[in-house]
Design a protein around this motif. Structure first.
Motif, PDB file in Angstrom:
ATOM      1  N   PRO A  43       0.822  -1.227   0.000  1.00 34.50           N
ATOM      2  CA  PRO A  43       0.000   0.000   0.000  1.00 34.50           C
ATOM      3  C   PRO A  43       0.851   1.270   0.000  1.00 34.50           C
ATOM      4  CG  PRO A  43      -0.850  -1.583   1.584  1.00 34.50           C
ATOM      5  CD  PRO A  43       0.449  -2.150   1.079  1.00 34.50           C
ATOM      6  N   GLU A  44       1.936   1.274   0.750  1.00 33.27           N
ATOM      7  CA  GLU A  44       2.785   2.483   0.789  1.00 33.27           C
ATOM      8  C   GLU A  44       3.383   2.791  -0.586  1.00 33.27           C
ATOM      9  OE1 GLU A  44       4.400   2.398   5.419  1.00 33.27           O
ATOM     10  OE2 GLU A  44       5.448   1.225   3.891  1.00 33.27           O
ATOM     11  N   MET A  45       3.661   1.739  -1.355  1.00 38.29           N
ATOM     12  CA  MET A  45       4.251   1.969  -2.689  1.00 38.29           C
ATOM     13  C   MET A  45       3.302   2.722  -3.616  1.00 38.29           C
ATOM     14  SD  MET A  45       6.013  -1.755  -3.040  1.00 38.29           S
ATOM     15  CE  MET A  45       6.091  -1.726  -4.810  1.00 38.29           C
ATOM     16  N   LYS A  46       2.003   2.653  -3.321  1.00 39.39           N
ATOM     17  CA  LYS A  46       1.015   3.289  -4.201  1.00 39.39           C
ATOM     18  C   LYS A  46       0.516   4.623  -3.632  1.00 39.39           C
ATOM     19  CE  LYS A  46       1.559  -0.497  -6.458  1.00 39.39           C
ATOM     20  NZ  LYS A  46       2.557  -0.533  -7.527  1.00 39.39           N
ATOM     21  N   GLN A  47       1.099   5.065  -2.534  1.00 42.08           N
ATOM     22  CA  GLN A  47       0.708   6.339  -1.923  1.00 42.08           C
ATOM     23  C   GLN A  47       1.432   7.504  -2.607  1.00 42.08           C
ATOM     24  OE1 GLN A  47      -1.601   6.791   0.602  1.00 42.08           O
ATOM     25  NE2 GLN A  47      -1.998   4.638   0.099  1.00 42.08           N
ATOM     26  N   PRO A  48       0.810   8.715  -2.534  1.00 42.65           N
ATOM     27  CA  PRO A  48       1.415   9.882  -3.205  1.00 42.65           C
ATOM     28  C   PRO A  48       2.885  10.108  -2.836  1.00 42.65           C
ATOM     29  CG  PRO A  48      -0.777  10.426  -2.418  1.00 42.65           C
ATOM     30  CD  PRO A  48      -0.490   9.028  -1.922  1.00 42.65           C
ATOM     31  N   ALA A  52       5.563  10.160  -5.863  1.00 49.07           N
ATOM     32  CA  ALA A  52       6.345  11.353  -6.210  1.00 49.07           C
ATOM     33  C   ALA A  52       7.785  10.972  -6.559  1.00 49.07           C
ATOM     34  CB  ALA A  52       6.332  12.331  -5.035  1.00 49.07           C
ATOM     35  N   LEU A  53       8.233   9.853  -6.021  1.00 51.06           N
ATOM     36  CA  LEU A  53       9.587   9.375  -6.333  1.00 51.06           C
ATOM     37  C   LEU A  53       9.566   8.442  -7.542  1.00 51.06           C
ATOM     38  CD1 LEU A  53      10.819   8.350  -2.746  1.00 51.06           C
ATOM     39  CD2 LEU A  53      11.047  10.565  -3.873  1.00 51.06           C
ATOM     40  N   HIS A  54       8.525   7.611  -7.600  1.00 47.60           N
ATOM     41  CA  HIS A  54       8.457   6.582  -8.640  1.00 47.60           C
ATOM     42  C   HIS A  54       7.072   6.621  -9.289  1.00 47.60           C
ATOM     43  CE1 HIS A  54       8.777   2.918 -10.824  1.00 47.60           C
ATOM     44  NE2 HIS A  54       9.848   2.485 -10.196  1.00 47.60           N
ATOM     45  N   PRO A  55       6.985   7.089 -10.530  1.00 49.56           N
ATOM     46  CA  PRO A  55       5.659   7.285 -11.136  1.00 49.56           C
ATOM     47  C   PRO A  55       4.848   6.001 -11.242  1.00 49.56           C
ATOM     48  CG  PRO A  55       7.418   7.530 -12.756  1.00 49.56           C
ATOM     49  CD  PRO A  55       8.086   7.461 -11.424  1.00 49.56           C
ATOM     50  N   PHE A  56       5.522   4.852 -11.207  1.00 52.92           N
ATOM     51  CA  PHE A  56       4.798   3.585 -11.370  1.00 52.92           C
ATOM     52  C   PHE A  56       4.591   2.875 -10.031  1.00 52.92           C
ATOM     53  CE2 PHE A  56       7.542   4.286 -15.185  1.00 52.92           C
ATOM     54  CZ  PHE A  56       6.532   4.828 -15.959  1.00 52.92           C
TER      55      PHE A  56
END
Ligand SMILES: N[C@@H](CCC(=O)N[C@@H](CS)C(=O)NCC(=O)O)C(=O)O
Length: 223
Positions: A43-48, A52-56
Motif C-alpha cells: 500500500p505504501e508503494m502506491k501512496q502519493p 512522487a519518487l516513482h511514477p509507477f
C-alpha cells in the motif's frame, strides 16, 4: 552523502534475491559504497509520497540529496558511473559494458519475467500449458544465443562489469525452472556471479529483511 534505496518490506520472493533492489544492493557492495534502505509495504508503494519518487509505484528508488532515480538499470548505471569497479576505463570497453546492461534488461529480461509472471498468475487459465510452452521457447532461444556468445569465457566482455551484474540478476529468476541447467555455460556463469563476495553481502542483506518480516508477523504470500 549516503544514498537511500527502497525495497519491499515483505518481498513476494521470500528473500530469494529476485526483487530488483538486489541488483542495486549488489552494485553498491561491488563499489564499496554504504547505503540505507527504506522498506515499503505494497500500500505504501502506491501512496502519493512514493509516487512522487516513482511514477509507477514500484521499488527500487534512489535518493541522494536532490537526486531521485527510479529504474534499477538507471540506478546501477549511476552507481557505475560514479564509482570505479563496474565500468572499464577504456572508452570502447565501457560502451560495450553499457551495451550489455541494456541487453540484460531490454532483451534477456522480458521473456524471463514473462515466464515467471505466466507461471504465477495464469496457472488456472485454459491455455496455460500452451502459453508456458511459448514463453519457455522464447526464453530458451535467448539462453541459446547468450550461451553461444559467452562461449568458454568467464564473463561477458573481459573484466566483471555492470553488464555481468545485471545479466546475472536477470538470469537468477530462472533458478528452479530447469532452464539454466540446459545451458551449462550460463549455469556456471550465474554461479560465478553468486560466488562474488559483494553478491553474498547484498543477498544476505535482503534476506535479513525477509527473516525480520517472518518475526514481525508471519511470512509474506508465496510466489
Ligand atoms: N523496470 C523496473 C521494474 C521495477 C519493478 O517491477 N519492481 C517490482 C519489484 S521487483 C515492483 O515494485 N513490483 C510491485 C508493483 O509493480 O506494484 C526496474 O527495473 O526498476
Amino acid at each position: 552523502m549516503i544514498p537511500v534505496i527502497t525495497a519491499f518490506e515483505r518481498s513476494p520472493d521470500r528473500g530469494r534475491g529476485l526483487a530488483r533492489d538486489m541488483r542495486v544492493r549488489w552494485a553498491l557492495e561491488e563499489v564499496g559504497q554504504p547505503y540505507e534502505v527504506r522498506l515499503l509495504s505494497f500500500p505504501e508503494m502506491k501512496q502519493p509520497a512514493h509516487l512522487a519518487l516513482h511514477p509507477f509505484g514500484q521499488i527500487p528508488t534512489w535518493e541522494e540529496g536532490d537526486l531521485v532515480l527510479f529504474e534499477s538499470g538507471a540506478i546501477v548505471l549511476h552507481v557505475a558511473q560514479h564509482h570505479p569497479g563496474l565500468l572499464p576505463d577504456d572508452p570502447d570497453a565501457r560502451a560495450r559494458a553499457i551495451m550489455w546492461m541494456f541487453a540484460a534488461l531490454g532483451t534477456v529480461e522480458p521473456p524471463i519475467v514473462d515466464l515467471s509472471m505466466t507461471r504465477l498468475f495464469e496457472r488456472k487459465e485454459p491455455r496455460y500449458a500452451r502459453r508456458v510452452h511459448a514463453v519457455e521457447t522464447r526464453t530458451r532461444q535467448r539462453l541459446t544465443e547468450l550461451s553461444a556468445r559467452l562461449g568458454s569465457a568467464a564473463l561477458l566482455d573481459g573484466a566483471f562489469s555492470g553488464g555481468d551484474l545485471l545479466m546475472v540478476t536477470v538470469l537468477l529468476r530462472l533458478e528452479g525452472t530447469g532452464l539454466l541447467e540446459e545451458h551449462p555455460r550460463i549455469d556456471a556463469y550465474v554461479a560465478r556471479g553468486r560466488e562474488r563476495p559483494a553478491f553474498r553481502r547484498a543477498f544476505d542483506a535482503q534476506h535479513a529483511v525477509f527473516l525480520d518480516s517472518l518475526h514481525a508477523g508471519g511470512p509474506p504470500p508465496a510466489d
